[in-house]
Design a protein around this motif. Structure first.
Motif, mmCIF file in Angstrom:
data_model
loop_
_atom_site.group_PDB
_atom_site.id
_atom_site.type_symbol
_atom_site.label_atom_id
_atom_site.label_comp_id
_atom_site.label_asym_id
_atom_site.label_seq_id
_atom_site.Cartn_x
_atom_site.Cartn_y
_atom_site.Cartn_z
ATOM 1 N N SER A 21 13.405 -29.722 56.010
ATOM 2 C CA SER A 21 14.771 -29.740 56.636
ATOM 3 C C SER A 21 14.671 -30.563 57.826
ATOM 4 O O SER A 21 14.863 -31.965 58.422
ATOM 5 C CB SER A 21 14.574 -28.017 56.876
ATOM 6 N N ALA A 48 16.660 -38.715 58.331
ATOM 7 C CA ALA A 48 17.570 -38.743 57.342
ATOM 8 C C ALA A 48 17.776 -40.027 56.839
ATOM 9 O O ALA A 48 16.868 -41.171 57.914
ATOM 10 C CB ALA A 48 18.975 -38.472 58.602
ATOM 11 N N ALA A 98 24.760 -41.101 56.831
ATOM 12 C CA ALA A 98 23.709 -40.885 57.224
ATOM 13 C C ALA A 98 23.441 -39.743 56.162
ATOM 14 O O ALA A 98 23.951 -38.664 55.710
ATOM 15 C CB ALA A 98 22.179 -40.547 58.600
ATOM 16 N N VAL A 99 22.287 -39.597 55.007
ATOM 17 C CA VAL A 99 21.892 -37.895 54.562
ATOM 18 C C VAL A 99 21.004 -38.283 54.843
ATOM 19 O O VAL A 99 19.442 -37.699 54.722
ATOM 20 C CB VAL A 99 22.526 -38.463 52.932
ATOM 21 N N PRO A 100 20.951 -36.489 54.647
ATOM 22 C CA PRO A 100 19.637 -35.354 54.668
ATOM 23 C C PRO A 100 18.917 -35.843 53.561
ATOM 24 O O PRO A 100 19.370 -36.000 52.334
ATOM 25 C CB PRO A 100 20.087 -34.257 55.426
ATOM 26 N N ALA A 101 17.838 -35.777 54.597
ATOM 27 C CA ALA A 101 16.615 -36.282 52.777
ATOM 28 C C ALA A 101 16.747 -35.157 52.123
ATOM 29 O O ALA A 101 16.731 -35.533 50.973
ATOM 30 C CB ALA A 101 15.327 -36.102 53.449
ATOM 31 N N ASP A 130 19.439 -33.114 50.871
ATOM 32 C CA ASP A 130 20.650 -33.331 49.626
ATOM 33 C C ASP A 130 20.028 -34.641 49.128
ATOM 34 O O ASP A 130 20.695 -34.295 48.127
ATOM 35 C CB ASP A 130 21.522 -34.143 50.820
#
Length: 155
Positions: free
Chosen positions: A87, A91, A119-122, A124
């Motif tokens: 987590s 990102a 940005a997109v969390p890795a 997700d």
């Protein structure tokens, strides 16, 4: 003279009666052959339909079992995303999301959207990619089952 005419008329009547009798008997014979051919064709059609139905059930059973297996494996992979992508991973830039969505739709990305894309969390992104591959594998199994069904229907 009159007797000769009556004899000829009697002969013509007899010939006509023989011709009519032959016509009726011939038509009856042809009708019997046609009825037998229709009955035979109906029986063969019923056999073919039964075999096709059996093949359909067999292919469908294999397809459902295979899709269940593929789906279970895919769900397991999606559940493992946090193990492989922690987590606290950085990102991914917004351009990744724009490019990924455009690739999924099969069209060129809009360069103007990159500036506004968050940005997109890795995690997700990894879960989305795994889910997309799961759907792709399910579609591949469906196509394989459809091809098997077509082959079984042709036999």
């Amino acid at each position: 003279m009159l007797q000769i005419i009556y004899r000829w008329l009697a002969l013509l009547a007899l010939a006509g009666a023989l011709l009519a009798f032959g016509w009726v008997k011939g038509a009856s014979h042809v009708q019997d052959k046609l009825d037998a051919a229709n009955l035979s064709a109906t029986a063969r059609t019923a056999i073919v339909r039964q075999r096709q139905a059996e093949a359909t059930v067999q292919v469908l059973t294999k397809y459902v079992d295979r899709v269940r297996t593929v789906h279970a494996a895919g769900e397991t992979i999606i559940k493992e995303v946090p193990v492989y992508v922690p987590s606290d991973s950085p990102a991914l830039p917004g351009g990744f999301r724009v490019l990924h969505d455009a690739a999924a739709l099969g069209e060129l990305p809009d360069p103007a959207r990159v500036a506004d894309a968050p940005a997109v969390p890795a995690q997700d992104a990894a879960a989305t990619v795994a889910a997309n591959y799961l759907t792709c594998r399910e579609n591949a199994e469906q196509l394989t089952a459809l091809q098997a069904w077509v082959v079984s229907q042709q036999q």
